[in-house]
Design a protein around this motif. Structure first.
Motif, PDB file in Angstrom:
ATOM      1  N   VAL A  27       0.849  -1.195   0.000  1.00 30.35           N
ATOM      2  CA  VAL A  27       0.000   0.000   0.000  1.00 30.35           C
ATOM      3  C   VAL A  27       0.884   1.245   0.000  1.00 30.35           C
ATOM      4  O   VAL A  27       1.890   1.307   0.725  1.00 30.35           O
ATOM      5  CB  VAL A  27      -0.935   0.036   1.226  1.00 30.35           C
ATOM      6  CG1 VAL A  27      -1.775   1.307   1.238  1.00 30.35           C
ATOM      7  CG2 VAL A  27      -1.841  -1.194   1.234  1.00 30.35           C
ATOM      8  N   ALA A  28       0.521   2.233  -0.815  1.00 30.94           N
ATOM      9  CA  ALA A  28       1.180   3.532  -0.811  1.00 30.94           C
ATOM     10  C   ALA A  28       0.296   4.521  -0.068  1.00 30.94           C
ATOM     11  O   ALA A  28      -0.906   4.613  -0.326  1.00 30.94           O
ATOM     12  CB  ALA A  28       1.432   4.014  -2.234  1.00 30.94           C
ATOM     13  N   TYR A  29       0.881   5.254   0.873  1.00 25.54           N
ATOM     14  CA  TYR A  29       0.170   6.282   1.625  1.00 25.54           C
ATOM     15  C   TYR A  29       0.673   7.638   1.129  1.00 25.54           C
ATOM     16  O   TYR A  29       1.786   8.058   1.460  1.00 25.54           O
ATOM     17  CB  TYR A  29       0.411   6.110   3.124  1.00 25.54           C
ATOM     18  CG  TYR A  29      -0.080   4.781   3.650  1.00 25.54           C
ATOM     19  CD1 TYR A  29      -1.375   4.642   4.147  1.00 25.54           C
ATOM     20  CD2 TYR A  29       0.737   3.654   3.635  1.00 25.54           C
ATOM     21  CE1 TYR A  29      -1.838   3.422   4.628  1.00 25.54           C
ATOM     22  CE2 TYR A  29       0.283   2.432   4.099  1.00 25.54           C
ATOM     23  CZ  TYR A  29      -0.996   2.313   4.593  1.00 25.54           C
ATOM     24  OH  TYR A  29      -1.449   1.101   5.054  1.00 25.54           O
ATOM     25  N   PHE A  30      -0.136   8.298   0.319  1.00 25.04           N
ATOM     26  CA  PHE A  30       0.289   9.482  -0.428  1.00 25.04           C
ATOM     27  C   PHE A  30      -0.422  10.728   0.057  1.00 25.04           C
ATOM     28  O   PHE A  30      -1.633  10.724   0.295  1.00 25.04           O
ATOM     29  CB  PHE A  30      -0.008   9.275  -1.909  1.00 25.04           C
ATOM     30  CG  PHE A  30       0.277  10.473  -2.781  1.00 25.04           C
ATOM     31  CD1 PHE A  30       1.569  10.736  -3.209  1.00 25.04           C
ATOM     32  CD2 PHE A  30      -0.742  11.331  -3.165  1.00 25.04           C
ATOM     33  CE1 PHE A  30       1.846  11.842  -4.008  1.00 25.04           C
ATOM     34  CE2 PHE A  30      -0.483  12.440  -3.965  1.00 25.04           C
ATOM     35  CZ  PHE A  30       0.817  12.694  -4.384  1.00 25.04           C
ATOM     36  N   THR A  31       0.334  11.836   0.200  1.00 19.72           N
ATOM     37  CA  THR A  31      -0.264  13.112   0.575  1.00 19.72           C
ATOM     38  C   THR A  31       0.448  14.257  -0.117  1.00 19.72           C
ATOM     39  O   THR A  31       1.643  14.153  -0.421  1.00 19.72           O
ATOM     40  CB  THR A  31      -0.231  13.327   2.102  1.00 19.72           C
ATOM     41  OG1 THR A  31      -0.863  14.570   2.419  1.00 19.72           O
ATOM     42  CG2 THR A  31       1.193  13.353   2.632  1.00 19.72           C
ATOM     43  N   THR A  32      -0.271  15.339  -0.366  1.00 22.03           N
ATOM     44  CA  THR A  32       0.313  16.543  -0.944  1.00 22.03           C
ATOM     45  C   THR A  32       0.314  17.693   0.053  1.00 22.03           C
ATOM     46  O   THR A  32       0.554  18.834  -0.315  1.00 22.03           O
ATOM     47  CB  THR A  32      -0.454  16.970  -2.214  1.00 22.03           C
ATOM     48  OG1 THR A  32      -1.841  17.132  -1.887  1.00 22.03           O
ATOM     49  CG2 THR A  32      -0.299  15.945  -3.314  1.00 22.03           C
ATOM     50  N   ALA A  33       0.054  17.382   1.322  1.00 22.35           N
ATOM     51  CA  ALA A  33       0.077  18.389   2.382  1.00 22.35           C
ATOM     52  C   ALA A  33       0.915  17.857   3.534  1.00 22.35           C
ATOM     53  O   ALA A  33       0.708  16.723   3.995  1.00 22.35           O
ATOM     54  CB  ALA A  33      -1.335  18.713   2.859  1.00 22.35           C
ATOM     55  N   GLU A  34       1.873  18.665   3.991  1.00 17.79           N
ATOM     56  CA  GLU A  34       2.725  18.226   5.085  1.00 17.79           C
ATOM     57  C   GLU A  34       1.872  17.949   6.321  1.00 17.79           C
ATOM     58  O   GLU A  34       1.044  18.774   6.724  1.00 17.79           O
ATOM     59  CB  GLU A  34       3.782  19.287   5.380  1.00 17.79           C
ATOM     60  CG  GLU A  34       4.897  18.782   6.264  1.00 17.79           C
ATOM     61  CD  GLU A  34       6.097  19.713   6.258  1.00 17.79           C
ATOM     62  OE1 GLU A  34       7.116  19.335   6.847  1.00 17.79           O
ATOM     63  OE2 GLU A  34       6.007  20.801   5.651  1.00 17.79           O
ATOM     64  N   ASN A  35       2.052  16.772   6.901  1.00 14.40           N
ATOM     65  CA  ASN A  35       1.261  16.307   8.043  1.00 14.40           C
ATOM     66  C   ASN A  35      -0.217  16.140   7.692  1.00 14.40           C
ATOM     67  O   ASN A  35      -1.068  16.077   8.582  1.00 14.40           O
ATOM     68  CB  ASN A  35       1.403  17.265   9.238  1.00 14.40           C
ATOM     69  CG  ASN A  35       2.833  17.385   9.717  1.00 14.40           C
ATOM     70  OD1 ASN A  35       3.548  16.386   9.812  1.00 14.40           O
ATOM     71  ND2 ASN A  35       3.264  18.599  10.006  1.00 14.40           N
TER      72      ASN A  35
END
Length: 258
Positions: free
Chosen positions: A108-116
């Motif tokens: 699984v990839a856990y992806f975000t474009t916002a820090e925290n």
């Protein structure tokens, strides 16, 4: 297969050789306008021995009449045994900042474009390629060590958090003189089906390092630190807009050496 990750235990290299630093020149439209430095070191996290790869890049450019410095940083943690990324974080800074972060765990990839920020979970297919900042183990297998002439892969894109397709085609072989050393390279053409961008890659036959990359009027190649004294500002207006005002050059793409 001798990949970059076996480099700490093969070809005369040991963990004592870490940290290791590599410098790359960045040219846009024939102008030397930036550089990228990659530092490789060993680290340990949660009881696991990992390789830590830190990349910093600076590109001096002029757009719409003003000078703008593009600063790119990337931090990645890689497992030496599997050659797979555990964590990748990227920042693109000009007047604003573009951020992305991906953690990989059990398919699984856990992806975000916002820090925290709250990550988006992406279930990864068994045959998806997880690219790393150092080498191309799948291309080492199929093109350098194998006899493939063309092949398409499903690849997880760490900037968009999407699974995309990339097609590689064999161009030939070439000997390069870079940073005072001679390298034998396998030359491939990469087509990114998501962006429509074609990239030419020169990969070191010993370990699949990207020695040189050419794409969209940009040239990136292994160099020495003295290049920093010769950097100039490049005008990128002609790269950013066509007559129909369509963006045709993704400056951010220089960060990953892909």
């Amino acid at each position: 297969m001798l990949s970059v990750f076996l480099w700490v235990a093969a070809a005369g290299q040991t963990a004592k050789d870490l940290p290791k630093r590599m410098t790359f020149a960045v040219e846009i439209s024939g102008v030397l306008c930036g550089y990228s430095e990659m530092t490789i070191s060993s680290t340990e996290k949660d009881g696991r021995k990992l390789l830590s790869i830190n990349t910093e890049a600076l590109v001096k450019q002029r757009a719409l009449g003003g000078n703008v410095e593009l600063i790119i940083t990337e931090h990645a943690l890689i497992t030496p045994e599997t050659e797979l990324p555990v964590f990748v974080e990227q920042r693109f800074k000009t007047n604003a900042e573009i951020y992305s972060c991906t953690k990989f765990d059990n398919g699984v990839a856990y992806f975000t474009t916002a820090e925290n920020g709250e990550p988006r979970e992406i279930k990864l297919p068994d045959d998806v390629i997880l690219e790393n900042p150092l080498s191309f183990p799948h291309l080492m297998n199929d093109f350098i060590g194998g006899d493939a002439n063309q092949k398409t892969y499903k690849v997880f894109d760490i900037q968009s958090g999407e699974i995309i397709s990339k097609t590689y085609k064999r161009i030939g072989e070439e000997q390069l003189e870079l940073a005072g050393a001679t390298y034998n390279a396998t030359v491939l053409e990469e087509f990114n089906h998501q962006t429509g961008i074609t990239t030419k890659l020169w990969l070191d036959k010993k370990n699949s390092h990207a020695l040189k990359i050419s794409t969209s009027n940009r040239l990136i190649y292994l160099a020495d630190e003295s290049l920093k004294k010769r950097i100039q500002v490049v005008d990128v207006d002609n790269l950013l807009f066509a007559r129909v005002n369509k963006v045709i050059a993704n400056v951010h793409a220089i960060s990953s050496m892909r």
